[in-house]
Design an enzyme around this catalytic site. Structure first.
Site, PDB file in Angstrom:
ATOM      1  N   ALA A  56      92.611 109.762   8.652  1.00  0.00           N
ATOM      2  CA  ALA A  56      93.110 111.005   8.070  1.00  0.00           C
ATOM      3  C   ALA A  56      93.346 110.826   6.582  1.00  0.00           C
ATOM      4  CB  ALA A  56      94.415 111.422   8.758  1.00  0.00           C
ATOM      5  N   GLY A 105     105.481  92.652   2.880  1.00  0.00           N
ATOM      6  CA  GLY A 105     104.032  92.560   3.081  1.00  0.00           C
ATOM      7  C   GLY A 105     103.600  91.648   4.208  1.00  0.00           C
ATOM      8  N   ASP A 131     112.577  99.781  -5.069  1.00  0.00           N
ATOM      9  CA  ASP A 131     111.712  99.205  -4.040  1.00  0.00           C
ATOM     10  C   ASP A 131     112.475  98.152  -3.225  1.00  0.00           C
ATOM     11  OD1 ASP A 131     108.884  98.484  -2.966  1.00  0.00           O
ATOM     12  OD2 ASP A 131     109.634  96.588  -3.736  1.00  0.00           O
ATOM     13  N   LYS A 172     113.757  97.985   0.959  1.00  0.00           N
ATOM     14  CA  LYS A 172     113.554  96.842   1.855  1.00  0.00           C
ATOM     15  C   LYS A 172     114.894  96.265   2.320  1.00  0.00           C
ATOM     16  CE  LYS A 172     109.153  95.943  -0.376  1.00  0.00           C
ATOM     17  NZ  LYS A 172     108.528  95.280  -1.542  1.00  0.00           N
TER      18      LYS A 172
END
Lengths: 453, 453
Positions: free
Chosen positions: A58, A147, A214, A218
């Site tokens: 998508a 990550g 950021d 986290k």
């Protein structure tokens, strides 16, 4: 069946019908996920026990240019329709909407979901977790924190019988690179940020990184995981690195510290100095002693340091960002989710499906550092070098140094230190034997392999 | 329900009947596992969704003395009988027999099994994995490699969508302590081994550690996991640390290396210099560059460094041995196995079952390092120290150092560097404000928190 040079024993479970995978988003991470799903289809089938069929991707604009690895016939702008026909929905589009609505729809439809969306989870993760719980489907999000570093699974599962007391994370590679450059070169913050931008480590607008947004997202996810409690982005006290000066960095070094931007989640029992009981979650620059494992996390690497009651100190280290590392974490989750579909209540089995040759010790390829005592006269070094060359071993460096103790060559004996390039163990061993037999060589003092270089 | 000061929301799944846990072995690890199963019964029930009932502990001699934490009525010498009535069998007895026979019996009877037995897995793990596969039950063994460090689960699951190329592990704490002591103090190997024995880090007979047998068993398990292929202890080329001299260690430092005993598992594709295709598994001392993350693994800590195709470099660090750390890993596996029993096909859900208070930023407890410029005259330091004491902040150190640039105090201004002990953020902030208002204080140059100390 052979994939990538390994023989793979087909599993009986591969008679299971293929699982339909829907990919939401086709940016840097999505492109890598799509590529790996295709390229490693055989391997993944062995690991899952069923083929993973990518049924659609998508995107906002199906006509936009794409990486050549993307099969354009899979692109669709109808994300809702795609979600409705998937067994596993992988969300790598980012942002809170429409990601949240699509994931909730997938969960309601009974699909397992995998997401790398830290913004969404930091804002409203518990809503998704509860929806998945209620629907009895899996939700995985290893890629949303740090990550490629497996941190979600270890904290949720490996430490499920322990109590986490504290989490200290270097979870933003941009700021870690900037602070590391300041420490290494003495440059100022603005210069280091500029350099990070030039190298592509920092965005043109670095606010989300340097102001700690950021890292705060986290931190919220890590705190929720570690303490099984609802922590959202708004709960995180946040301070960026913009106030850190070159003088701060120099002073830190002088007092045996480095400055790191840390995401911190702590459980406080209220018994210590003036503290209250509860969870403290914050992001700020901090002095970390150089002896601490986090102090050695350099450049754009990430690491999460965990203190648990029984396990003690743990650290998880790796690449916190980037298409391929993040895609690795996403695919790990896809395999887990898919295996659960195929195997039902069974946990992960170690199927030794690959039958690889075990090489003899002599076939290992490594580098040697050889120390030897030789006659201290001209031509010896050349003679030794010749012996190595004859066995196909190339020399990286020969040194004739002062011994660490400070003693110089005595009695006509000199010490040589030879470092080789990589060569098969058998060639190296034969070479050492040949060198030992040379006339001017008195003793081979030491032979050590070099690894990790 | 409140456990350990946290409010725990009871889960609907706790209506599930208790799961019967059998413990095989009651040594250092077994004792800790039994203790934690009892002490943390409420917490574990929340995490599993059913109570875990320790139904028996199999020992060789039920009359032998035990830790006070052990309920003696649970002790039995009938291990087979115990295994027959358990849902989850936890094997921490060690050795290959009767451990193997008991685990196979448990698997056949449909129990999930958890083992910390590296010797057994290195010798014959694939037999157990295949039996579990065939019976459709779970087998977990996180504690068998590197103690508390979650390495099995990340490699089996998180990296299931990636390809591991190489594993480098410091997996024996005794030898790492010995080599670290040699590097730090310059002492010889025998002296360092003796010291490790005195401190209880090495056995009276240190052969299994210093000759690399322990590391080789772990290398075999890691290689099997990483490459999905059968590797047993006999396949591992093994060299211990006995030949490492003080001179080797000194030379290593001189050339920018440290010496570590590494367990290495590599996939070789046969394309590089003279190598053959297959898996190379070996244990030997090696020079590791000081810049490599493994070089900073100090003392008795363990670490496993993994290189994967997409994820890149990863490292997992922590305590590789000891009763409590190993028990943490075992319990994590018990919770995973038990959750699978309770939840059926569902994967691990993130249940935010604890509703903990989120503390405001001001409640964080931390240490400050404050740098300030003050008038260079007598009594100023005392005045500043008094202001800190008034706010209940105690000073760890005050320094009036030369600036890192080498510039001395000029123009009647001196620089002070104050490090505080831990105090609530609110007290620290108020103190800094008070200090800033003191007459002889010209500027607060920098305020940084200290973490990880």
């Amino acid at each position: 069946m052979t994939t990538r040079g390994r023989s793979v024993v087909p599993s009986a479970a591969e008679s299971h019908p293929p699982l339909r995978v829907a990919l939401l988003g086709c940016g840097v991470v999505g492109t890598q996920v799509a590529r790996l799903l295709t390229e490693q289809a055989d391997d993944l089938a062995s690991r899952v026990g069923a083929r993973l069929e990518l049924v659609g991707i998508a995107v906002r604009d199906a006509a936009a240019p794409r990486d050549a690895a993307i099969d354009r016939s899979l692109l669709t702008e109808d994300a809702e329709g795609l979600v409705a026909r998937a067994d596993v929905v992988v969300e790598v589009m980012g942002g809170t909407e429409p990601a949240r609505a699509l994931l909730l729809r997938a969960i309601e439809a009974g699909a397992a979901v995998v997401t790398a969306n830290k913004a969404l989870l930091a804002e409203d993760g518990p809503t998704l977790y509860k929806a998945a719980d209620a629907a009895g489907v899996d939700i995985y999000f290893e890629a949303a924190v740090a990550g490629a570093i497996p941190i979600v699974r270890p904290v949720r599962e490996s430490l499920a019988g322990d109590h986490v007391r504290r989490v200290l994370g270097i979870v933003n590679g941009t700021t870690n690179y900037v602070l590391d450059q300041m420490a290494t070169t003495g440059m100022g913050l603005e210069e280091a940020v500029k350099e990070a931008q030039d190298l592509g480590y920092a965005e043109a607008d670095p606010t989300a990184d340097v102001e700690g947004y950021d890292a705060a997202a986290k931190a919220a996810i890590l705190a929720s995981l570690a303490f099984h409690t609802r922590v959202s982005l708004d709960d995180v006290a946040r301070e960026g690195i913009m106030s850190v000066t070159a003088a701060d960095v120099a002073w830190a070094a002088q007092t045996g510290h480095v400055i790191k931007l840390l995401a911190i989640a702590e459980l406080r029992d209220g018994t210590s100095a003036g503290g209250s009981a509860g969870v403290s979650v914050r992001v700020h620059p901090a002095l970390v002693p150089t002896s601490h494992p986090l102090a050695n996390v350099r450049g754009s690497f990430n690491a999460v340091f965990v203190e648990a009651e029984s396990a003690g100190e743990l650290m998880f280290y790796g690449r916190g960002a980037g298409g391929a590392p993040t895609a690795s974490a996403v695919l790990g989750d896809v395999v887990s989710a898919a295996r659960h579909r195929v195997l039902g209540g069974k946990g992960p089995q170690e199927s030794t499906y690959a039958e690889l040759a075990i090489l003899p010790a002599s076939a290992a390829v490594t580098r040697y550092q050889v120390r030897l005592d030789v006659d201290d006269r001209p031509g010896v070094l050349a003679q030794v070098a010749h012996a190595l060359a004859e066995h196909g071993v190339s020399i990286e460096a020969v040194r004739q140094p002062t011994a660490p103790g400070g003693a110089d060559a005595e009695g006509g004996v000199a010490e040589l230190l030879i470092t080789t390039h990589a060569a098969p163990e058998s060639a190296l061993a034969a070479t050492v034997a040949a060198v030992a037999g040379l006339d001017p060589v008195r003793t081979i003092t030491s032979v050590l392999r070099v690894e990790g270089a």
